[in-house]
Design a protein around this motif. Structure first.
Motif, PDB file in Angstrom:
ATOM      1  N   SER A  45       0.814  -1.220   0.000  1.00 23.38           N
ATOM      2  CA  SER A  45       0.000   0.000   0.000  1.00 23.38           C
ATOM      3  C   SER A  45       0.843   1.264   0.000  1.00 23.38           C
ATOM      4  N   GLY A  46       2.161   1.142   0.024  1.00 25.39           N
ATOM      5  CA  GLY A  46       3.020   2.312   0.100  1.00 25.39           C
ATOM      6  C   GLY A  46       3.230   2.821   1.504  1.00 25.39           C
ATOM      7  N   THR A  47       2.599   2.204   2.477  1.00 26.53           N
ATOM      8  CA  THR A  47       2.760   2.577   3.889  1.00 26.53           C
ATOM      9  C   THR A  47       3.190   1.337   4.676  1.00 26.53           C
ATOM     10  N   ILE A  48       3.335   1.541   5.998  1.00 25.56           N
ATOM     11  CA  ILE A  48       3.733   0.421   6.853  1.00 25.56           C
ATOM     12  C   ILE A  48       2.621  -0.625   6.912  1.00 25.56           C
ATOM     13  N   VAL A  49       1.366  -0.175   6.946  1.00 25.50           N
ATOM     14  CA  VAL A  49       0.229  -1.091   7.042  1.00 25.50           C
ATOM     15  C   VAL A  49      -0.141  -1.571   5.641  1.00 25.50           C
ATOM     16  N   PRO A  50      -0.133  -2.877   5.391  1.00 23.69           N
ATOM     17  CA  PRO A  50      -0.468  -3.362   4.047  1.00 23.69           C
ATOM     18  C   PRO A  50      -1.958  -3.258   3.755  1.00 23.69           C
ATOM     19  N   ARG A  51      -2.285  -3.311   2.482  1.00 27.32           N
ATOM     20  CA  ARG A  51      -3.676  -3.309   2.052  1.00 27.32           C
ATOM     21  C   ARG A  51      -4.162  -4.739   1.976  1.00 27.32           C
ATOM     22  N   MET A  52      -5.366  -4.982   2.464  1.00 27.26           N
ATOM     23  CA  MET A  52      -5.905  -6.336   2.535  1.00 27.26           C
ATOM     24  C   MET A  52      -6.994  -6.524   1.491  1.00 27.26           C
ATOM     25  N   GLU A  53      -6.951  -7.667   0.824  1.00 30.48           N
ATOM     26  CA  GLU A  53      -7.988  -8.072  -0.114  1.00 30.48           C
ATOM     27  C   GLU A  53      -8.632  -9.353   0.398  1.00 30.48           C
ATOM     28  N   MET A  54      -9.946  -9.448   0.219  1.00 34.44           N
ATOM     29  CA  MET A  54     -10.697 -10.606   0.698  1.00 34.44           C
ATOM     30  C   MET A  54     -11.062 -11.498  -0.478  1.00 34.44           C
ATOM     31  N   VAL A  55     -10.786 -12.799  -0.321  1.00 35.65           N
ATOM     32  CA  VAL A  55     -11.116 -13.806  -1.326  1.00 35.65           C
ATOM     33  C   VAL A  55     -12.008 -14.840  -0.663  1.00 35.65           C
ATOM     34  N   GLU A  56     -13.218 -15.017  -1.162  1.00 38.10           N
ATOM     35  CA  GLU A  56     -14.165 -15.940  -0.534  1.00 38.10           C
ATOM     36  C   GLU A  56     -13.721 -17.384  -0.767  1.00 38.10           C
ATOM     37  N   VAL A  57     -13.583 -18.128   0.321  1.00 40.48           N
ATOM     38  CA  VAL A  57     -13.119 -19.513   0.244  1.00 40.48           C
ATOM     39  C   VAL A  57     -14.146 -20.501   0.791  1.00 40.48           C
ATOM     40  N   GLY A  58     -15.242 -20.016   1.367  1.00 38.22           N
ATOM     41  CA  GLY A  58     -16.275 -20.898   1.881  1.00 38.22           C
ATOM     42  C   GLY A  58     -15.946 -21.408   3.279  1.00 38.22           C
ATOM     43  N   PRO A  59     -16.947 -21.881   3.982  1.00 41.24           N
ATOM     44  CA  PRO A  59     -18.331 -22.059   3.536  1.00 41.24           C
ATOM     45  C   PRO A  59     -19.138 -20.760   3.553  1.00 41.24           C
ATOM     46  N   SER A  60     -20.244 -20.778   2.809  1.00 38.78           N
ATOM     47  CA  SER A  60     -21.149 -19.637   2.754  1.00 38.78           C
ATOM     48  C   SER A  60     -22.575 -20.149   2.895  1.00 38.78           C
ATOM     49  N   MET A  61     -23.379 -19.463   3.701  1.00 36.89           N
ATOM     50  CA  MET A  61     -24.759 -19.909   3.931  1.00 36.89           C
ATOM     51  C   MET A  61     -25.602 -18.764   4.484  1.00 36.89           C
ATOM     52  N   ASP A  62     -26.905 -18.926   4.387  1.00 39.70           N
ATOM     53  CA  ASP A  62     -27.864 -18.015   5.007  1.00 39.70           C
ATOM     54  C   ASP A  62     -28.393 -18.666   6.276  1.00 39.70           C
ATOM     55  N   LEU A  63     -28.356 -17.934   7.382  1.00 49.07           N
ATOM     56  CA  LEU A  63     -28.864 -18.412   8.664  1.00 49.07           C
ATOM     57  C   LEU A  63     -30.168 -17.691   8.975  1.00 49.07           C
ATOM     58  N   VAL A  64     -31.262 -18.449   9.036  1.00 44.93           N
ATOM     59  CA  VAL A  64     -32.588 -17.879   9.315  1.00 44.93           C
ATOM     60  C   VAL A  64     -32.942 -18.216  10.758  1.00 44.93           C
ATOM     61  N   VAL A  65     -33.101 -17.185  11.579  1.00 44.32           N
ATOM     62  CA  VAL A  65     -33.389 -17.395  13.008  1.00 44.32           C
ATOM     63  C   VAL A  65     -34.816 -17.890  13.163  1.00 44.32           C
ATOM     64  N   ARG A  66     -34.973 -19.018  13.876  1.00 49.84           N
ATOM     65  CA  ARG A  66     -36.296 -19.605  14.107  1.00 49.84           C
ATOM     66  C   ARG A  66     -36.729 -19.465  15.559  1.00 49.84           C
ATOM     67  N   ARG A  67     -35.969 -20.006  16.478  1.00 54.34           N
ATOM     68  CA  ARG A  67     -36.290 -19.904  17.909  1.00 54.34           C
ATOM     69  C   ARG A  67     -35.023 -19.539  18.671  1.00 54.34           C
ATOM     70  N   HIS A  68     -35.208 -18.935  19.811  1.00 56.56           N
ATOM     71  CA  HIS A  68     -34.068 -18.680  20.691  1.00 56.56           C
ATOM     72  C   HIS A  68     -34.567 -18.609  22.122  1.00 56.56           C
ATOM     73  N   ARG A  69     -33.710 -18.972  23.040  1.00 56.19           N
ATOM     74  CA  ARG A  69     -34.061 -18.988  24.464  1.00 56.19           C
ATOM     75  C   ARG A  69     -32.946 -18.325  25.248  1.00 56.19           C
ATOM     76  N   LEU A  70     -33.278 -17.239  25.916  1.00 52.89           N
ATOM     77  CA  LEU A  70     -32.315 -16.509  26.731  1.00 52.89           C
ATOM     78  C   LEU A  70     -32.191 -17.163  28.106  1.00 52.89           C
ATOM     79  N   PRO A  71     -31.082 -16.962  28.796  1.00 59.93           N
ATOM     80  CA  PRO A  71     -30.924 -17.541  30.142  1.00 59.93           C
ATOM     81  C   PRO A  71     -31.736 -16.774  31.175  1.00 59.93           C
TER      82      PRO A  71
END
Length: 315
Positions: A209-235
């Motif tokens: 990046s021309g500086t001390i801190v490098p530039r980061m690129e993201m490459v999707e490697v999986g897994p990938s999914m949609d999480l649909v909330v159905r039920r939940h129980r709090l303590p």
């Protein structure tokens, strides 16, 4: 009264000490279980979660018909497995017509169920379905970046609860310092709606990046999914207070001969005992002693020669 058996062997004693409460807890282990019926998608999801948590997870492949987390009496076997494996987080997968590809993520306190979140898995893509440079593949056991994107994680109660559980599931051990070059993956959770979260796993590529801190690129490697909330129980509130208790730090030992001053700051007193230099015995191998011996020997030889000359002269 119940008889308490103490361990007789050192191995059992060391194992109990590992499981005993600590002032600074280590990373949490994850227990992965199958229900009575599971689908191919759910089996793949559980395998992928085990791969992400490899090194700190225990996976059972047998079917468990008597585990029903949200029903009373259906948590006994789950708590038994938690105690047996010393796992404080569990992931339970089951499949039915009413709740297809169902995933239950929960936490335990003192090996009793603390809270539960039930999600449905949709649009699942495994690691094998992504094409990328295999040199970018994240290393097993590396600590990930975790990002939660969306206002739902702050406003919606179900998503707030899901965020807490996912953080405990994925964050590994808590560390104070982190080497930037060792970070090779990121987990991004995006709140699409009030009950749907997109889960993606990406590899990080460092670029100049021309500086001390490098530039980061993201490459999707999986897994990938949609999480649909159905039920939940709090303590329960009482259980939450008990679980959130923190042990007091060890009291600091009093340091002797040290005081604090408002101007000079920290002041210490140093007591030096009597050295008794006059009574110290010097070693014979010291150079100074050798030099004195040589000088004394030469002086004695000179005196002997002088006395011999005087005797010859007198004769």
């Amino acid at each position: 009264m119940l008889k308490v058996k103490t361990p007789k062997k050192g191995k059992a004693r060391r194992e109990l000490n590992k499981r005993a409460p600590k002032l600074v807890e280590t990373g949490k282990k994850t227990l992965i279980l199958h229900g009575t019926k599971t689908s191919n998608v759910l089996n793949s999801v559980l395998t992928q979660i085990y791969h992400l948590k490899k090194g700190s997870a225990v996976k059972y492949s047998r079917k468990n018909a008597d585990i029903r987390p949200f029903e009373s009496g259906g948590e006994t076997s789950l708590e038994f497995f938690s105690l047996k494996t010393d796992c404080s987080i569990f992931v339970f997968g089951c499949h039915s017509k009413k709740r297809p590809d169902n995933l239950v993520i929960g936490r335990t306190y003192d090996h009793h169920v603390y809270d539960l979140v039930e999600v449905g898995v949709e649009n699942f893509k495994s690691m094998e379905s992504f094409t990328y440079d295999r040199k970018l593949a994240p290393k097993v056991g590396s600590k990930p970046f975790i990002a939660f994107i969306g206002e739902g994680f702050e406003n919606v109660e179900e998503l707030k609860h899901l965020k807490e559980v996912l953080l405990d599931l994925l964050k590994e051990e808590v560390v104070e310092n982190l080497n930037l070059a060792g970070i090779d993956r990121a987990i991004v959770c995006t709140a699409i709606s009030s009950n749907r979260v997109l889960f993606t796993h990406c590899a990080l590529r460092l670029r100049k990046s021309g500086t001390i801190v490098p530039r980061m690129e993201m490459v999707e490697v999986g897994p990938s999914m949609d999480l649909v909330v159905r039920r939940h129980r709090l303590p329960n509130e009482s259980l939450r207070k008990e679980a959130m208790k923190t042990a007091k730090d060890h009291p600091k030992k009093k340091v002797k001969n040290v005081s604090q001053d408002s101007i000079d700051g920290k002041i210490g007193k140093v007591y030096i005992p009597n050295q008794k230099v006059g009574e110290m015995v010097l070693p014979n191998k010291s150079k100074g002693v050798k030099r004195e011996r040589r000088e004394g020997r030469r002086k004695n030889e000179g005196d002997d020669h002088a006395s011999k000359r005087q005797k010859e002269d007198t004769e």
